[in-house]
Structure formats: C-alpha cells, structure tokens
Design a protein around this motif. Structure first.
Motif, PDB file in Angstrom:
ATOM      1  N   ARG A 163     -33.561  -9.503  47.555  1.00 59.44           N
ATOM      2  CA  ARG A 163     -32.543 -10.280  46.844  1.00 59.44           C
ATOM      3  C   ARG A 163     -33.127 -11.057  45.673  1.00 59.44           C
ATOM      4  O   ARG A 163     -32.527 -11.147  44.610  1.00 59.44           O
ATOM      5  N   VAL A 208     -33.599  -9.644  41.865  1.00 57.73           N
ATOM      6  CA  VAL A 208     -32.362  -9.400  41.118  1.00 57.73           C
ATOM      7  C   VAL A 208     -31.672 -10.712  40.765  1.00 57.73           C
ATOM      8  O   VAL A 208     -31.083 -10.847  39.685  1.00 57.73           O
ATOM      9  N   ASP A 209     -31.759 -11.689  41.670  1.00 56.87           N
ATOM     10  CA  ASP A 209     -31.160 -12.998  41.397  1.00 56.87           C
ATOM     11  C   ASP A 209     -31.694 -13.572  40.086  1.00 56.87           C
ATOM     12  O   ASP A 209     -30.928 -14.055  39.239  1.00 56.87           O
ATOM     13  N   SER A 225     -30.644 -11.286  36.900  1.00 57.79           N
ATOM     14  CA  SER A 225     -29.244 -11.364  36.488  1.00 57.79           C
ATOM     15  C   SER A 225     -28.934 -12.715  35.841  1.00 57.79           C
ATOM     16  O   SER A 225     -28.047 -12.791  34.972  1.00 57.79           O
ATOM     17  N   GLY A 226     -29.689 -13.751  36.201  1.00 59.45           N
ATOM     18  CA  GLY A 226     -29.519 -15.044  35.522  1.00 59.45           C
ATOM     19  C   GLY A 226     -29.863 -14.923  34.041  1.00 59.45           C
ATOM     20  O   GLY A 226     -29.085 -15.332  33.164  1.00 59.45           O
ATOM     21  N   PHE A 261     -27.375 -12.634  32.198  1.00 55.15           N
ATOM     22  CA  PHE A 261     -26.133 -13.353  31.940  1.00 55.15           C
ATOM     23  C   PHE A 261     -26.293 -14.239  30.698  1.00 55.15           C
ATOM     24  O   PHE A 261     -25.424 -14.269  29.812  1.00 55.15           O
ATOM     25  N   LEU A 268     -28.254 -20.588  26.599  1.00 55.28           N
ATOM     26  CA  LEU A 268     -27.718 -19.911  27.783  1.00 55.28           C
ATOM     27  C   LEU A 268     -28.797 -19.146  28.550  1.00 55.28           C
ATOM     28  O   LEU A 268     -28.699 -19.014  29.775  1.00 55.28           O
ATOM     29  N   LEU A 323     -30.253 -21.879  30.610  1.00 64.65           N
ATOM     30  CA  LEU A 323     -29.345 -22.206  31.715  1.00 64.65           C
ATOM     31  C   LEU A 323     -29.271 -21.062  32.729  1.00 64.65           C
ATOM     32  O   LEU A 323     -29.260 -21.288  33.946  1.00 64.65           O
ATOM     33  N   GLY A 324     -29.214 -19.846  32.216  1.00 67.06           N
ATOM     34  CA  GLY A 324     -29.125 -18.676  33.096  1.00 67.06           C
ATOM     35  C   GLY A 324     -30.349 -18.557  33.982  1.00 67.06           C
ATOM     36  O   GLY A 324     -30.242 -18.280  35.189  1.00 67.06           O
ATOM     37  N   ALA A 380     -32.296 -21.010  34.870  1.00 65.04           N
ATOM     38  CA  ALA A 380     -32.207 -22.094  35.854  1.00 65.04           C
ATOM     39  C   ALA A 380     -31.241 -21.720  36.967  1.00 65.04           C
ATOM     40  O   ALA A 380     -31.521 -21.947  38.157  1.00 65.04           O
ATOM     41  N   ALA A 381     -30.120 -21.131  36.576  1.00 60.12           N
ATOM     42  CA  ALA A 381     -29.134 -20.734  37.588  1.00 60.12           C
ATOM     43  C   ALA A 381     -29.706 -19.661  38.499  1.00 60.12           C
ATOM     44  O   ALA A 381     -29.469 -19.671  39.720  1.00 60.12           O
ATOM     45  N   GLY A 382     -30.473 -18.738  37.894  1.00 62.39           N
ATOM     46  CA  GLY A 382     -31.117 -17.710  38.705  1.00 62.39           C
ATOM     47  C   GLY A 382     -32.068 -18.331  39.715  1.00 62.39           C
ATOM     48  O   GLY A 382     -32.046 -17.985  40.906  1.00 62.39           O
ATOM     49  N   ARG A 410     -31.908 -21.327  40.809  1.00 65.65           N
ATOM     50  CA  ARG A 410     -31.051 -22.058  41.756  1.00 65.65           C
ATOM     51  C   ARG A 410     -30.585 -21.119  42.867  1.00 65.65           C
ATOM     52  O   ARG A 410     -30.602 -21.486  44.052  1.00 65.65           O
ATOM     53  N   ASN A 411     -30.198 -19.908  42.494  1.00 56.46           N
ATOM     54  CA  ASN A 411     -29.734 -18.942  43.494  1.00 56.46           C
ATOM     55  C   ASN A 411     -30.868 -18.510  44.417  1.00 56.46           C
ATOM     56  O   ASN A 411     -30.661 -18.320  45.615  1.00 56.46           O
TER      57      ASN A 411
END
Lengths: 241, 165, 132
Positions: free
Chosen positions: C66, C69-70, C73-74, C77, C99, C102-103, C105-107, C109-110
């Motif tokens: 997992r 890819v997490d 894809s961040g 995106f 972005l 941010l992306g 960071a979000a990745g 985060r996931n």
C-alpha cells in the motif's frame, strides 16, 4: 500471439451497440466481466446447493470465502458495517475473479484498465462519503480537522487532510491497475523471450513459472487490499475515527 | 497504452455497471443468505449438541453417584446378613452338637449297665461251674462228696484272689 | 486425548471386584470419575473451538504494497491538479509547486494513517490473544 506486450490490453469490440448515444459495445473486456460474473455465481450458488451441515470441499470453500470477508468487515469497520457486506463481498470476489481469470493465457484482464478500477474506487469513495454525511451531517467534515491542533496549523493541515481524502480513490484504483498491468506485461515480455530464444528459452520459461506463481499471489492480495481499504474508508464514515 | 483510449471507456463502464450490479444483486439476494443460513444452523446445532452432551454428562455423573450409594448400601446389607446368618448357623450347630453329645452319653451309660449285668451274670455262672467242677474233682480224688461249707469258703477265697467280684 | 470407549473405558468398568462377605472395596478403585471428567474437558474444548474466530493475519503483507502507491498518488495528484489550476488561473508554475508539496504531505499523511491503523489492529489482535 501479439509481439507488443501491451497489445494484450487492447479493447476489441465484439458486438457494436449504441444505446442512447452511449457506446455500449460488447467488448472482450465485457466478455470477461460476464465470465467473472458467471464463475462467481456458479461457485457460490452451486457450492451451496446441498446446504449440508457437514460441508464438502466445495461448500467449505464457499463458506471460507464468506467468513474471510465477514471477518474482514467486522474487524476493520465493526459490526455496524455488516449491512454493506454484500457489496464488499461482491467487490472482493469480482476483483479476485477478474485478476485470476486474467492469468489464463490469451485471456483479458479486466482489472488492468484504469477506467474499470477507477470506476470501482470512485463508487466506493462516493458511497462512503454519502454514508458519512448521512450519518453525521456536516459533522463529517470534522474528519478533515485533526483535534487539538492550533488554528495556524489547521490552515496547513486542513488542505492536506482534504487532499489526502481525495487521493484515496486515486491510490486505490492506481494500485490495483498498476499491479495487474505490470505483472501481465512482465509475463508477456518473458513469454516473448521464451519463444525468441528457442532452446535457451528454458531459462526464462522457468522464471516465468515462478513469476506466474507470484502473480497468482499478487492477484489474491490486490483483491484483498482493495476490499480491506474499502472497509477502512467505511469505518471512517461510520465511526469518524 | 491501450488503457488511455478514451473511446474505450464508455463500453467498459457500461458493462462494469451491468455485470457488477447483477453480481451484487445475486450475492445479496441469493448466494449470501444461503451461506449465512447454513452457518447459523450449524452453529445452532453445535451449540445444541454441546448443551446436550453437557446435560448427559451431568446425568451420567448423577447416575454414577446413585449407583455408588446403592452399591454401598447393598454391601452393608450383605455384611449384616452374613454376620446374622453366621451367628444363627453357629447357634444351631452348637445346639445339635450338645444334643448329640447328650444322646451319646446316654447310650454309653446304657451300654455300660448292660455290660455290668452280663458280667455279673457271667460271674454267677463261674461260681456254679467252679463249684460243680470242684465237687467233681474232689469226688473223683477222694471218692467222697466234699463238705459244702468248706467248698464255698475255698471258692470264695479263690474267686476273690482272681479278682472276679 | 484418550478415546472414549474401547479398552480404556471397558476395562475400568469391569474391574469392579465382586463384593465378598466382610470385604471392603475402596470406591476410588473403580475410578469412573476419570472417564466422566474427561468428557467434561472435551465438552469445554469443543465449546472453545466453536467460539467465533478472530481475524487471521492476512493483511500484514498487504501493508508494504500500500505504502508506495500512497506516496506516488499524492505527488501525481499535485502535478495534475496543479497543472490544471495553473492553466486556469495563469499562475504557472506556482499552483503546481504548492500542490505537489501539499500532495506529497497528503501522501505521507495516508502512509502514516495506514501504519497507525495497522499497529492498532495488531495491538487489538495481540490483546485478544492475551485475553484468551
């Protein structure tokens, strides 16, 4: 066999159908979806036709698949998520069947197309979001605001949380699609080696056998991951952490 | 990459909706209820069987206890009976023995008396015979009948000497 | 687990001495208690086996699959949405840079969320095992 390893992913229209301005042609992809539907239904319904208290081998397998998914939902999303069991079960078995059917030589792997995997993950994403808002109303947006963070930090954290929420369906679909596509492309490339190397092709052939075994594991694992992630998202929607 | 042919998206999505929707309905309405029926009834059955096994086991325990008490009782009764019987048998035997002994003693006394009588009789005969013989001998020797008194005196002395009387 | 019946149970049942006159037989000499309490243990065992099982550990291997890819894809995106926003707002390349950050960071985060969920799940599983 096609020389280009990517040719196996080509969509071929078997019957051209136009329905209300939408191209609904029956393609090789659709054919294998139907095969998956038939295989799963036959497996589930024929396996249970005796409904015996002491199950045979087939019925045991059916029950095992049932309990695997039931436990997965119960352990990740709790017993309130049991009503979504038929959906998660269908999702798991459909992906699993498509992945495994794609292992058959000359067949087509439905899940190697981003359109299909993204449609499924988007459906899960939208469904989960609807469930979340239906259960918690606007309170569901608390999901994006980590508790105990200072207001300045929230300005940075909220966009990150929102983006991380929205990239879920992307990573969900890309993971499945990329795994299936990569595995099958690799198998096809090695198959090309076997043919072009003639007698010496025995080496890549042995490698291919091992790779096929690995691909079967990946096929099962990816179906499992897709559905367990759906359960985890469902858990967020039901329990808000 | 064939995956990015946008023209191919629509037919895939349409058929995905059709097949997956059908699968969903089939699973929810037909397949899964059957499996859960069987699983539930099996669980029910196993629980029932286990309960029955436990109940029977308890009954067996009780039966065993009852059996043991009954056995102990029976053994005690048998013991008592045995002791009683033995006592009775012994008394009876003793009585019989005493009776037999008494009878034997009586018979012995009777026999003794008879013997005594026979002996006395025999002794009387001895004197007579001796007297006759002595008279005969004296008559033969002396040619003369002996004096009765003298003969009797000698006879008495001799008989006393022989230990008869 | 000794099988019920057969020689084990039978021999014991027939070992009972015939009570003779004045002969005391110890009750424990027959020991049918052994057989019955064995049945009890077996019933307990069967009950424990019939309890609903908790989840087996399938998904640990899946966690590794997992995470990669997490992250990707961040970033993806960020690139796609950033490019779209830039062309719409005419802010090339600032929205994309923002972005992508941010992306990513979000990745991350996931990934953290996945790891946290996995740890929590394992803790819960261990606790269940310990409780048993």
């Amino acid at each position: 066999m096609a020389q280009n390893p990517l040719d196996q992913f080509k969509i071929n229209r078997i019957v051209e159908i136009q329905a209300g301005g939408i191209d609904a042609s029956f393609t090789n992809s659709a054919a294998w979806m139907v095969v998956a539907l038939v295989v799963i239904s036959a497996f589930m319904i024929m396996g249970m036709r005796q409904k015996s208290l002491v199950p045979g081998r087939w019925q045991s397998m059916v029950e095992m698949s049932y309990e695997l998914v039931a436990n997965m939902i119960k352990d990740t999303a709790g017993s309130e998520a049991q009503r979504y069991f038929p959906f998660i079960f269908s999702l798991f078995t459909f992906i699993l069947a498509c992945n495994l059917l794609g292992m058959i030589p000359y067949s087509f792997t439905v899940t190697s197309h981003i359109a299909v995997t993204f449609a499924m993950s988007a459906f899960v994403f939208i469904g989960v979001t609807i469930i979340g808002f239906a259960r918690h109303g606007l309170g569901y947006t608390k999901l994006f605001a980590p508790e105990g963070a200072s207001p300045i930090l929230l300005v940075i954290l909220i966009p990150i949380e929102i983006i991380s929420y929205f990239i879920r369906p992307i990573s969900l679909s890309v993971r499945l699609f990329a795994n299936m596509m990569a595995g099958h492309t690799m198998l096809k490339v090695f198959a090309g080696f076997v043919i072009s190397l003639g007698m010496a092709g025995i080496v890549p052939l042995a490698f291919m056998v091992a790779l096929t075994g690995l691909e079967v594991i990946v096929a099962i694992l990816q179906a499992y991951i897709f559905s367990i992630l759906a359960c985890i998202y469902l858990n967020d929607a039901i329990h808000l952490h | 990459m064939p995956q990015l042919e946008f023209a191919d998206f629509a037919p895939q999505l349409v058929w995905l909706a059709i097949t997956f929707g059908l699968l969903w309905i089939l699973m929810a309405r037909v397949a899964l209820p059957r499996v859960s029926d069987v699983l539930l009834s099996r669980e029910q059955r196993i629980t029932n069987d286990l309960d029955a096994a436990e109940r029977l086991n308890n009954e067996a325990q009780e039966a065993l206890k009852a059996y043991e008490t009954a056995l102990a009782e029976a053994r005690a009764k048998a013991n008592a009976l045995a002791v009683e019987t033995r006592a009775k048998v012994q008394t009876e035997a003793e009585a019989a023995q005493a009776e037999a002994e008494a009878r034997l003693a009586e018979r012995a006394a009777e026999a003794e008396a008879q013997i005594q009588a026979a002996r006395n009789e025999a002794m009387g005969n001895v004197r007579e015979i001796a007297s006759a013989a002595a008279t005969g001998v004296v008559t033969q020797l002396l040619g003369d009948v002996p004096d009765d008194a003298a003969l009797n005196a000698v006879l008495d002395a001799e008989l006393a000497n022989a230990g008869v009387n | 687990m000794t099988a019920l019946g057969g020689t084990h149970y039978g021999a014991r049942a027939f070992k009972v001495p015939i009570p003779g006159i004045g002969q005391e037989v110890g009750l424990d000499e027959r020991d049918p208690d052994g057989a019955l309490s064995e049945i009890e243990t077996r019933i307990q065992q069967a009950r424990a086996e019939n309890e609903p099982k908790t989840e087996q550990n399938y998904s640990s291997a899946g966690v590794a699959f997992r995470i990669g890819v997490d992250l990707i894809s961040g970033v993806a995106f960020g690139v796609v949405v950033g490019l779209a926003l830039d062309s719409w707002l005419d802010t090339t390349p600032w929205m994309m840079i923002l972005l992508i950050l941010l992306g990513t960071a979000a990745g991350i985060r996931n990934v953290i969320r996945t790891a946290a969920l996995e740890t929590e799940r394992q803790n819960r599983q261990n606790k269940q095992r310990d409780n048993r």
